[in-house]
Motif scaffolding. Structure first.
Motif, PDB file in Angstrom:
ATOM      1  N   TYR A  26     -34.120 -21.599  24.128  1.00  0.00           N
ATOM      2  CA  TYR A  26     -32.766 -21.522  24.717  1.00  0.00           C
ATOM      3  C   TYR A  26     -31.772 -20.863  23.767  1.00  0.00           C
ATOM      4  O   TYR A  26     -30.791 -20.269  24.194  1.00  0.00           O
ATOM      5  CB  TYR A  26     -32.287 -22.913  25.159  1.00  0.00           C
ATOM      6  CG  TYR A  26     -32.051 -23.884  24.018  1.00  0.00           C
ATOM      7  CD1 TYR A  26     -33.072 -24.701  23.550  1.00  0.00           C
ATOM      8  CD2 TYR A  26     -30.800 -23.996  23.413  1.00  0.00           C
ATOM      9  CE1 TYR A  26     -32.870 -25.594  22.509  1.00  0.00           C
ATOM     10  CE2 TYR A  26     -30.584 -24.889  22.372  1.00  0.00           C
ATOM     11  CZ  TYR A  26     -31.626 -25.681  21.918  1.00  0.00           C
ATOM     12  OH  TYR A  26     -31.408 -26.552  20.887  1.00  0.00           O
ATOM     13  N   THR A  27     -32.053 -20.944  22.492  1.00  0.00           N
ATOM     14  CA  THR A  27     -31.143 -20.327  21.519  1.00  0.00           C
ATOM     15  C   THR A  27     -31.327 -18.806  21.463  1.00  0.00           C
ATOM     16  O   THR A  27     -30.515 -18.104  20.886  1.00  0.00           O
ATOM     17  CB  THR A  27     -31.437 -20.884  20.108  1.00  0.00           C
ATOM     18  OG1 THR A  27     -32.862 -20.844  19.914  1.00  0.00           O
ATOM     19  CG2 THR A  27     -30.923 -22.281  19.926  1.00  0.00           C
ATOM     20  N   GLU A  28     -32.399 -18.304  22.066  1.00  0.00           N
ATOM     21  CA  GLU A  28     -32.718 -16.884  21.909  1.00  0.00           C
ATOM     22  C   GLU A  28     -32.774 -16.130  23.233  1.00  0.00           C
ATOM     23  O   GLU A  28     -33.054 -14.940  23.254  1.00  0.00           O
ATOM     24  CB  GLU A  28     -34.075 -16.748  21.188  1.00  0.00           C
ATOM     25  CG  GLU A  28     -34.055 -17.329  19.791  1.00  0.00           C
ATOM     26  CD  GLU A  28     -35.425 -17.316  19.102  1.00  0.00           C
ATOM     27  OE1 GLU A  28     -36.414 -16.918  19.733  1.00  0.00           O
ATOM     28  OE2 GLU A  28     -35.492 -17.719  17.925  1.00  0.00           O
ATOM     29  N   ILE A  29     -32.515 -16.833  24.361  1.00  0.00           N
ATOM     30  CA  ILE A  29     -32.726 -16.173  25.660  1.00  0.00           C
ATOM     31  C   ILE A  29     -31.627 -15.139  25.964  1.00  0.00           C
ATOM     32  O   ILE A  29     -30.427 -15.434  25.882  1.00  0.00           O
ATOM     33  CB  ILE A  29     -32.870 -17.228  26.797  1.00  0.00           C
ATOM     34  CG1 ILE A  29     -33.259 -16.543  28.100  1.00  0.00           C
ATOM     35  CG2 ILE A  29     -31.613 -18.061  26.974  1.00  0.00           C
ATOM     36  CD1 ILE A  29     -33.751 -17.476  29.176  1.00  0.00           C
ATOM     37  N   PRO A  30     -32.035 -13.913  26.321  1.00  0.00           N
ATOM     38  CA  PRO A  30     -31.033 -12.910  26.689  1.00  0.00           C
ATOM     39  C   PRO A  30     -30.313 -13.315  27.988  1.00  0.00           C
ATOM     40  O   PRO A  30     -30.923 -13.928  28.866  1.00  0.00           O
ATOM     41  CB  PRO A  30     -31.865 -11.648  26.937  1.00  0.00           C
ATOM     42  CG  PRO A  30     -33.166 -11.894  26.274  1.00  0.00           C
ATOM     43  CD  PRO A  30     -33.396 -13.364  26.324  1.00  0.00           C
TER      44      PRO A  30
END
Ligand code: UTP
Length: 409
Positions: free
Chosen positions: A286-290
């Protein structure tokens, strides 16, 4: 003396000269740390942003939805799974090396205790009871491997000892420690803890494969003819450690990895989602989702990337072995951590002040062309305890667990 000189040289080479009070213990610690790798990780911190909107070659995954298959097919999978469990070739592993920082419990997270249907139980006891249920149902004692961290290993073992392993045969429970990485401040300097040593933190649940190999766990599994291992988290009250449906599907589909998912409850829920990148299954945290993925919906308004990873994973021993020889990538998390400054003063930061480097278990998925994905249900599979209060807290998890028991037992 030689050690001290070597350590001093390393600190100079890697620009860590803020460490002034070098002593024997600290020097030994410096010699054990891979500063070359740490420097590379710090360099990644600044490159990270560039990749966050890149959704090239990404497509949705297809999951098996039990409500869309016949009862006969479902029963057949369960039968295949149950037979494997009965054969004794199935084991479980609990990932219990996390720091549980959000929960703020003093001690290993698995020792956190809550009252469920008027009985006090720790998270570890809840899991052991699931193994005891399987013991009765399938007439087999399953091996259980518990991953701890250097920080919580002794306390975890003490807890099991004091509680007499909750009545489970002690020789079937094995503990092994995971690895650690130093915390770096925003300028790339290692943080010093209150004890004057470099501050280390567990290197993420993806360290499990390498740690299993290093600690002889894979060899132990092979000696016991274990073919399948369910690897789950310590903090989800509803996780099915003996997931016969998932196991039956994995065997039937001839895959080496299978995962049980649920559908994300909103684009903002803090869970990783599954997708395929370059044809292989991948989880995006979730911290990296575009953004383009987070909000993508199909014509019916359903989230296209909603299949969420809930740490319910099944691995064939071959997959564990393969993953243990590969270097999984490190992810970067920004954290708040107390430290000692150069004047020896302990600083309690009010804002995030450091980088933590973690490997994730799901980065092993792409080692295989296909993995099986089984869609579970939130009310049956996912009652996590992450925060002290509010969402995903002991209160919400207890409510879900008690409702599940009332309906299903
Ligand atoms: P989380 O990533 O949610 O971390 O772990 P956490 O330790 O529970 O909590 P925070 O983020 O510090 O608040 C998910 C599962 O992975 C395990 C945890 O113990 C939990 O079962 N884990 C996590 C490890 O075993 N090792 C790690 O290094 C990190």
């Amino acid at each position: 003396m030689e050690e001290m000189d070597k350590a001093r040289e390393i600190l100079k080479k890697y620009n860590q000269t803020h460490i002034k009070n070098l002593n024997k213990e600290l020097a030994e610690q410096v010699l054990k740390i891979d500063f070359e790798q740490l420097q590379e990780l710090y360099e990644q911190v600044n490159n990270k942003v560039a990749d966050s909107d890149n959704i090239d070659n990404i497509e949705p995954v297809k999951a098996i939805n039990p409500s869309k298959i016949s009862k006969e097919e479902l029963d057949n999978y369960i039968k295949i799974g149950e037979n494997k469990v009965r054969s004794g070739k199935f084991a479980v592993a609990i990932m219990a090396g996390g720091q549980g920082s959000r929960l703020g419990h003093n001690g290993p997270k698995g020792t956190f205790t809550l009252t469920l249907n008027s009985k006090q139980k720790s998270l570890f006891q809840i899991i052991v009871e699931k193994l005891q249920d399987a013991q009765k149902k399938y007439n087999v004692t399953l091996s259980c491997y518990i991953m701890t961290s250097p920080e919580n290993n002794d306390d975890t073992i003490d807890f099991f000892e004091k509680n007499n392993y909750f009545g489970y045969p002690k020789e079937y429970i094995k503990f092994f420690e995971q690895g650690e990485q130093p915390l770096l401040d925003k300028k790339g300097k290692v943080l010093i803890g209150e004890n004057g040593l470099i501050k280390l933190a567990s290197d993420g649940n993806g360290g499990i494969f390498y740690s299993m190999a290093k600690n002889g766990i894979i060899d132990d599994m092979k000696k016991k003819n274990i073919e399948w291992v369910f690897i789950g988290s310590v903090d989800n009250l509803l996780v099915k450690y003996v997931d016969t449906l998932l196991l039956g599907i994995a065997i039937d589909k001839k895959v080496k990895i299978a995962t049980r998912t649920i559908i994300k409850n909103s684009p903002y829920e803090k869970v990783g989602v599954l997708c395929k990148r370059n044809g292989k299954v991948k989880v995006i945290e979730y911290t990296e989702i575009p953004k383009k993925m987070r909000f993508a919906v199909d014509e019916t308004g359903e989230m296209i990337y909603g299949e969420s990873h809930i740490m319910c994973n099944l691995f064939n021993i071959e997959a564990i072995e393969k993953a243990s020889t590969k270097e999984l990538k490190y992810h970067i998390a920004v954290k708040k951590s107390k430290y000692m400054n150069e004047d020896g003063i302990i600083i309690e930061p009010t804002e995030e002040n450091c980088y933590k480097f973690e490997k994730f278990i799901f980065d092993s998925f792409c080692l295989f062309d296909e993995i099986a994905i089984l869609r579970g249900k939130r009310e049956e599979d996912f009652a996590p305890i992450k925060n002290e209060k509010g969402i995903d807290s002991p209160e919400t998890a207890k409510k879900m667990y008690e409702e599940y028991i009332a309906k299903n037992v």
